[in-house]
Design a protein around this motif. Structure first.
Motif, short mmCIF file in Angstrom:
data_model
loop_
_atom_site.label_atom_id
_atom_site.label_comp_id
_atom_site.label_asym_id
_atom_site.label_seq_id
_atom_site.Cartn_x
_atom_site.Cartn_y
_atom_site.Cartn_z
N GLY A 173 105.01 15.50 82.65
CA GLY A 173 105.04 15.14 81.25
C GLY A 173 105.14 16.28 80.27
N LEU A 174 105.67 17.43 80.71
CA LEU A 174 105.77 18.60 79.84
C LEU A 174 107.21 18.84 79.41
N THR A 175 107.40 19.07 78.12
CA THR A 175 108.69 19.51 77.62
C THR A 175 108.86 20.99 77.93
N GLY A 176 110.05 21.53 77.64
CA GLY A 176 110.26 22.95 77.86
C GLY A 176 109.31 23.81 77.05
N LEU A 177 109.13 23.47 75.78
CA LEU A 177 108.21 24.24 74.94
C LEU A 177 106.78 24.08 75.42
N GLU A 178 106.37 22.87 75.77
CA GLU A 178 105.01 22.67 76.26
C GLU A 178 104.78 23.40 77.58
N ALA A 179 105.80 23.47 78.40
CA ALA A 179 105.68 24.24 79.65
C ALA A 179 105.42 25.70 79.35
N LEU A 180 106.14 26.24 78.36
CA LEU A 180 105.97 27.64 77.99
C LEU A 180 104.60 27.88 77.37
#
Length: 282
Positions: A173-180
């Motif tokens: 459930g993570l977007t690219g920005l949230e992953a970063l």
């Protein structure tokens, strides 16, 4: 081979692939094709095996970069040099960088040839389904020189693992920005300012992501991971290791261990020779 052990081995060997993004030898070859210095060389050289693609597919595959940052350089890069030309320049630059950092005698050694054979065998255990960056690189012809065979094999393994990592992040459930954002919060990656600058995210977008993760109980309001956030990141890494395990299982524990033994002195020598700028880790 245990997926976690395979993951540690893969990450340790990634240094020999990643140094190509920082080596002046590589940038010089890419600039000679007509590309602009800096980020254009990165986005163009890594995506070139995918063909003359625009910003959308590259942002999707690279995942943690702001799409607006990618769009500043692609498809403009292809007006200066075609993907095949860029790929050839990248490999020329990597060869020059490896020679400079490791020395011609070492690259011509039996140990490098053996490592190349083992890494190639491992890479042949990768699969293309759902792995666009790996699949694009796998369509390239294998080099003939052992040190470039080793680089190519490690690149295949890295992109195969990276594609799987994106799938793991999405499944959690993570977007690219949230992953970063969550990765920097582990303390094992970039600082927040460096991550924002190099991945193209504004402080406002970053703060909004932290706020959203805070609402979900993943982070605290001051940007720290909660216990649930720590568990989530561990689960992501576990899933990544599991999805990347097949090549190493195919190579076998003995072969994987031997590749690690052969690769370690190459990594240490490259690092000692200044393969990365200060403050940058593979």
């Amino acid at each position: 081979m245990d997926p976690r052990a395979a993951g540690r081995l893969a990450r340790s060997l990634e240094t020999l692939h990643a140094l190509g993004y920082f080596a002046p030898d590589v940038e010089a070859e890419l600039v000679a094709t007509g590309l602009k210095r800096g980020r254009m060389t990165y986005f163009a050289s890594r995506s070139a095996p995918m063909g003359r693609v625009g910003a959308g597919p590259v942002a999707a595959a690279f995942f943690v970069f702001s799409p607006s940052l990618v769009a500043r350089f692609l498809p403009e890069a292809w007006e200066s040099a075609g993907p095949e030309e860029v790929t050839a320049a990248r490999y020329r630059g990597v060869s020059a960088a490896w020679h400079r950092l490791l020395g011609a005698d070492l690259l011509a050694s039996g140990e490098v040839a053996e490592a190349a054979d083992l890494a190639r065998e491992a890479a042949q255990g990768c699969t293309v389904a759902g792995r666009p960056l790996y699949a694009a690189h796998a369509d390239l012809a294998w080099p003939s020189e052992p040190h470039l065979v080793l680089f190519h094999a490690l690149t295949l393994l890295r992109e195969h693992r990276g594609d799987g990592h994106v799938a793991a992040l999405l499944s959690h459930g993570l977007t690219g920005l949230e992953a970063l954002v969550t990765h920097t919060a582990t303390g094992r990656g970039f600082t927040v300012p460096a991550a924002q600058a190099t991945r193209g995210w504004s402080p406002e977008a970053w703060d909004a992501a932290v706020a959203g993760l805070t609402e979900r109980g993943v982070m605290t309001s001051d940007g720290e991971l909660t216990d649930d956030g720590v568990a989530l990141r561990r689960s992501v890494e576990r899933a990544t290791d599991e999805m990347a395990a097949a090549p190493w299982a195919g190579l076998g524990e003995q072969g994987a261990t031997r590749l690690g033994e052969l690769g370690k002195p190459l990594v240490m020598r490259a690092l000692a020779a200044g393969a990365f700028p200060d403050g940058v880790f593979a």
